[in-house]
Design an enzyme around this catalytic site. Structure first.
Site, PDB file in Angstrom:
ATOM      1  N   LYS A 120      17.358  15.281   3.243  1.00  0.00           N
ATOM      2  CA  LYS A 120      18.257  14.178   3.569  1.00  0.00           C
ATOM      3  C   LYS A 120      18.727  13.485   2.285  1.00  0.00           C
ATOM      4  O   LYS A 120      19.907  13.243   2.094  1.00  0.00           O
ATOM      5  CB  LYS A 120      17.528  13.187   4.488  1.00  0.00           C
ATOM      6  CG  LYS A 120      18.374  12.008   4.896  1.00  0.00           C
ATOM      7  CD  LYS A 120      17.639  11.124   5.891  1.00  0.00           C
ATOM      8  CE  LYS A 120      18.423   9.823   6.085  1.00  0.00           C
ATOM      9  NZ  LYS A 120      17.769   8.884   6.967  1.00  0.00           N
TER      10      LYS A 120
ATOM     11  N   GLU B 196       9.293  17.684  -4.167  1.00  0.00           N
ATOM     12  CA  GLU B 196       8.766  18.982  -3.701  1.00  0.00           C
ATOM     13  C   GLU B 196       9.927  19.945  -3.418  1.00  0.00           C
ATOM     14  O   GLU B 196       9.923  21.104  -3.836  1.00  0.00           O
ATOM     15  CB  GLU B 196       7.953  18.802  -2.403  1.00  0.00           C
ATOM     16  CG  GLU B 196       6.643  18.043  -2.561  1.00  0.00           C
ATOM     17  CD  GLU B 196       6.789  16.546  -2.317  1.00  0.00           C
ATOM     18  OE1 GLU B 196       7.911  16.011  -2.519  1.00  0.00           O
ATOM     19  OE2 GLU B 196       5.776  15.929  -1.939  1.00  0.00           O
TER      20      GLU B 196
ATOM     21  N   GLY C 235      14.734  10.993   8.997  1.00  0.00           N
ATOM     22  CA  GLY C 235      14.256  12.345   8.678  1.00  0.00           C
ATOM     23  C   GLY C 235      13.467  12.958   9.820  1.00  0.00           C
ATOM     24  O   GLY C 235      13.665  14.112  10.203  1.00  0.00           O
ATOM     25  N   ARG C 236      12.550  12.169  10.404  1.00  0.00           N
ATOM     26  CA  ARG C 236      11.684  12.723  11.454  1.00  0.00           C
ATOM     27  C   ARG C 236      12.386  12.807  12.807  1.00  0.00           C
ATOM     28  O   ARG C 236      11.783  13.230  13.794  1.00  0.00           O
ATOM     29  CB  ARG C 236      10.386  11.907  11.542  1.00  0.00           C
ATOM     30  CG  ARG C 236      10.588  10.416  11.680  1.00  0.00           C
ATOM     31  CD  ARG C 236       9.285   9.650  11.447  1.00  0.00           C
ATOM     32  NE  ARG C 236       9.467   8.199  11.475  1.00  0.00           N
ATOM     33  CZ  ARG C 236       9.838   7.467  10.426  1.00  0.00           C
ATOM     34  NH1 ARG C 236      10.090   8.049   9.265  1.00  0.00           N
ATOM     35  NH2 ARG C 236       9.955   6.164  10.526  1.00  0.00           N
TER      36      ARG C 236
ATOM     37  N   GLU D 123       4.307   8.244  11.058  1.00  0.00           N
ATOM     38  CA  GLU D 123       5.240   7.698  10.072  1.00  0.00           C
ATOM     39  C   GLU D 123       6.081   6.585  10.722  1.00  0.00           C
ATOM     40  O   GLU D 123       6.519   5.651  10.063  1.00  0.00           O
ATOM     41  CB  GLU D 123       6.150   8.801   9.496  1.00  0.00           C
ATOM     42  CG  GLU D 123       6.719   8.446   8.125  1.00  0.00           C
ATOM     43  CD  GLU D 123       7.467   9.588   7.446  1.00  0.00           C
ATOM     44  OE1 GLU D 123       8.551   9.959   7.916  1.00  0.00           O
ATOM     45  OE2 GLU D 123       6.981  10.106   6.424  1.00  0.00           O
TER      46      GLU D 123
ATOM     47  N   HIS E 275     -13.122  25.896  21.591  1.00  0.00           N
ATOM     48  CA  HIS E 275     -14.218  26.574  20.909  1.00  0.00           C
ATOM     49  C   HIS E 275     -14.437  25.992  19.521  1.00  0.00           C
ATOM     50  O   HIS E 275     -15.032  26.632  18.657  1.00  0.00           O
ATOM     51  CB  HIS E 275     -13.921  28.075  20.834  1.00  0.00           C
ATOM     52  CG  HIS E 275     -13.767  28.679  22.197  1.00  0.00           C
ATOM     53  ND1 HIS E 275     -14.836  29.149  22.924  1.00  0.00           N
ATOM     54  CD2 HIS E 275     -12.680  28.805  23.000  1.00  0.00           C
ATOM     55  CE1 HIS E 275     -14.409  29.584  24.102  1.00  0.00           C
ATOM     56  NE2 HIS E 275     -13.099  29.373  24.179  1.00  0.00           N
TER      57      HIS E 275
ATOM     58  N   LYS F 187       4.263   8.233  -4.150  1.00  0.00           N
ATOM     59  CA  LYS F 187       5.313   8.954  -4.880  1.00  0.00           C
ATOM     60  C   LYS F 187       5.491   8.352  -6.279  1.00  0.00           C
ATOM     61  O   LYS F 187       5.597   9.072  -7.273  1.00  0.00           O
ATOM     62  CB  LYS F 187       6.651   8.838  -4.140  1.00  0.00           C
ATOM     63  CG  LYS F 187       6.796   9.699  -2.911  1.00  0.00           C
ATOM     64  CD  LYS F 187       8.228   9.603  -2.387  1.00  0.00           C
ATOM     65  CE  LYS F 187       8.354  10.116  -0.972  1.00  0.00           C
ATOM     66  NZ  LYS F 187       9.665   9.890  -0.379  1.00  0.00           N
TER      67      LYS F 187
HETATM   68  O1  F6P Z   1       8.251  10.943   2.092  1.00  0.00           O
HETATM   69  C1  F6P Z   1       8.553  10.844   3.438  1.00  0.00           C
HETATM   70  C2  F6P Z   1       9.929  11.353   3.718  1.00  0.00           C
HETATM   71  O2  F6P Z   1      10.866  10.462   3.251  1.00  0.00           O
HETATM   72  C3  F6P Z   1      10.117  11.620   5.191  1.00  0.00           C
HETATM   73  O3  F6P Z   1      10.442  10.497   5.912  1.00  0.00           O
HETATM   74  C4  F6P Z   1      11.163  12.664   5.162  1.00  0.00           C
HETATM   75  O4  F6P Z   1      11.263  13.351   6.379  1.00  0.00           O
HETATM   76  C5  F6P Z   1      10.676  13.539   4.029  1.00  0.00           C
HETATM   77  O5  F6P Z   1      10.161  12.612   3.097  1.00  0.00           O
HETATM   78  C6  F6P Z   1      11.692  14.425   3.381  1.00  0.00           C
HETATM   79  O6  F6P Z   1      12.775  13.704   2.877  1.00  0.00           O
HETATM   80  P1  F6P Z   1      14.126  14.410   2.486  1.00  0.00           P
HETATM   81  O7  F6P Z   1      14.691  15.039   3.687  1.00  0.00           O
HETATM   82  O8  F6P Z   1      14.992  13.315   1.946  1.00  0.00           O
HETATM   83  O9  F6P Z   1      13.825  15.440   1.413  1.00  0.00           O
END
Ligand code: F6P
Length: 540
Positions: free
Chosen positions: A202, A208, A262-263, A348, A379, A508
């Site tokens: 987003k 990452e 995002g979620r 979240e 199990h 972060k």
């Molecule tokens: O760090 C949390 C977050 O901001 C989430 O809310 C989001 O879904 C995820 O990181 C990934 O963010 P992006 O889509 O901006 O890479």
């Protein structure tokens, strides 16, 4: 009734009910299932195995009214900026809006843009699926790697696994973790000449995702040449300027908007990998399922409204009974990633400690959400669910029919196990029952007395069960939207903002500051003794 008074009344009723077990509640009311279940189409919610009675149920409805759930719901659907800390509307519902009604943000209808992106996604997905869109070597794409994390990963992964019977496109792979092992293990199996990479973020700043995207870029450029990169990449983002800077051609960029959290974004262009896997028509069914739930949530009365009911039982368990976790137990192997998906959606969203106005919350908020598919969990950790000292409300999910017509006996076993678990949690087994069973097996009296306490199940452990006909794209869309709205209603009752996530920021920031220390470029002297000690151990 004021919210505070509604909570107090609820707590008083919970106190009243303390001496009454679920077993007794069922014995007293043979029609309990009819009273405490609700459905929309083929989706049934049984919440009769919750520790409530009629009075508690009515007090929960009072609570929902006191919190103005209906008004807040209308505000969300109307595009009001209910995400106050980020000054944003919350309109994932617009992404699956299939009515001809406009959806306004700042007075402008967002639906034309939503439809334009969906059309562009469909064209792109069809071209990839048919082989019309080829790689730099002229080959059809056999594999698609989605690089993203959090909401840009969990939704597509979870739904891709869930809908595997509908896959008729290229094979999907997901890379999320910054741990190099994830991308290395994924790319190792793939041929760059037939691999398409989708970078999904987003913000297009998430470290990452950007790190993995650069590694994938090197993999393509290193094997096929720098000029091949454009043919092998696509992107999904709200930050179109940043995508352009990465070098992805705008014809392969699919946008969405800041009013999509995002979620809550699997319905947007973030769902592109799923659309490539199952095709635009099945993706449209997925959206239709969510839209059906939106309509139900918007229109059904509170006492028959599935997301509201799940939220109210959630609040009852969390606040009136003080239970701090909930287990999500899909008896549906293809929902294996649903618990992980719901962890982000729920924790979240509702893992908050201040209200919208910044004042401290007055009730416990979001519970710990976890789970695994049944029967595997039986199990592993169900021992604790049945006999441990911690009571964990469980949420079971089960389809009436699987997709494997020739394996119906498997499905019968699955159903029997699912129903047996909620029954066992509710009923338990008393000491007398345990003794009677042991005696009936011919055991000596002394041995019966020694073993019986170990065979006692306290029971009285609450659960809810969701039943649906089959895990189709429609049913899955409806299920996810159900949980989204449940989380929303709980957030409204707690008075928190379910749509920001400031709690992820501190870690972060500290990671960014630590990186030069990890690399040895900057001294770690300013750090606390533990962090310094750990760094030294890792560096030695
Ligand atoms: O760090 C949390 C977050 O901001 C989430 O809310 C989001 O879904 C995820 O990181 C990934 O963010 P992006 O889509 O901006 O890479």
């Amino acid at each position: 009734m004021a919210l505070e008074a509604a909570f107090e009344a609820l707590n008083r009723q919970a106190e009243q009910l303390k001496g009454t077990s679920l077993r007794q509640l069922f014995a007293a009311a043979p029609d309990r299932f009819d009273t405490f279940s609700a459905r929309t189409d083929d989706l049934l919610l049984d919440y009769s195995k919750s520790r409530i009675d009629d009075k508690a149920f009515n007090l929960l409805l009072d609570l929902a009214r006191a919190a103005d759930v209906e008004g807040k719901r209308a505000a969300m659907f109307a595009g009001e900026k209910i995400n106050g800390t980020e000054k944003r509307a919350v309109l994932h519902t617009a992404l699956r809006n299939q009515s001809d009604q406009p959806v306004l943000v700042d007075g402008a209808d967002v639906m034309p843009d939503v439809r334009a992106v969906l059309d562009a996604m469909a064209d792109f997905a069809e071209a990839v699926r048919s082989g019309d869109l080829t790689s730099s070597t002229g080959d059809a794409f056999t594999d698609v790697v989605n690089i993203g994390i959090g909401g840009s990963d969990l939704g597509p992964v979870m739904t891709t696994i869930a809908l595997s019977p509908y896959h008729d496109g290229p094979e999907l792979h997901y890379v999320s973790n910054v741990d190099g092992a994830h991308i290395a293990d994924t790319l190792e199996k793939l041929d760059p000449a037939t691999t398409l990479i989708i970078v999904a973020s987003k913000t297009f700043t998430t470290i990452e995702t950007m790190t993995n995207a650069q590694t994938a870029r090197k993999w393509i450029a290193g094997t096929l040449g720098e000029e091949a990169v454009g043919d092998h990449f696509a992107a999904v983002s709200t930050a179109l300027d940043k995508v352009a800077a990465f070098g992805i051609d705008e014809s392969r960029v699919f946008g969405f908007w800041d009013w999509v959290g995002g979620r809550y974004s699997v319905w947007s262009a973030i769902g592109l990998p799923l659309m490539i896997a199952i095709g635009p028509d099945a993706f449209s069914d997925f959206l239709s399922g969510a839209h059906a739930m939106d309509t139900h949530f918007a229109e059904a009365p509170l006492e028959k409204n599935l997301p509201v009911l799940m939220a109210l039982i959630g609040i009852w368990n969390r606040d009136a009974l003080g239970l701090s976790a909930r287990a999500v137990l899909p008896y549906d192997q293809r929902l294996s990633r649903l618990p992980a998906y719901l962890q982000q959606l729920d924790m979240e969203s509702n893992g908050k400690r201040v209200k919208l106005d910044g004042s401290p919350v007055t009730e416990e908020t979001g519970p710990l959400v976890w789970g695994e598919p049944g029967t595997n969990g039986q199990h592993a950790f169900y021992q604790l669910l049945h006999q441990g000292t911690t009571v964990i409300p469980c949420e079971f999910l089960i389809a009436a029919n699987g997709h494997e017509e020739d394996l119906k006996h498997h499905h019968d076993l699955l159903v029997a196990n699912c129903l047996a678990q909620s029954e066992a949690l509710m009923l338990g087994r008393t000491l007398d029952e345990a003794k009677a069973l042991l005696s009936a097996s011919g055991m000596a009296a002394g041995e019966v007395d020694r073993l019986a306490p170990h065979k006692v199940f306290p029971g009285d452990r609450p659960s809810m069960t969701l039943v649906y006909e089959q895990l189709t794209p429609f049913a899955l869309g409806r299920l996810i939207a159900l949980y989204e709205h449940r989380v929303f209603v709980e957030g409204v009752i707690w008075g928190i903002n379910s749509f920001d996530q400031w709690g992820v920021e501190l870690g972060k920031e500290l990671a960014t500051a630590l990186l030069p220390m990890v690399k040895g470029e900057v001294s770690a002297d300013s750090k606390d003794a533990s962090t310094k000690g750990l760094l030294a151990a890792l560096k030695s």
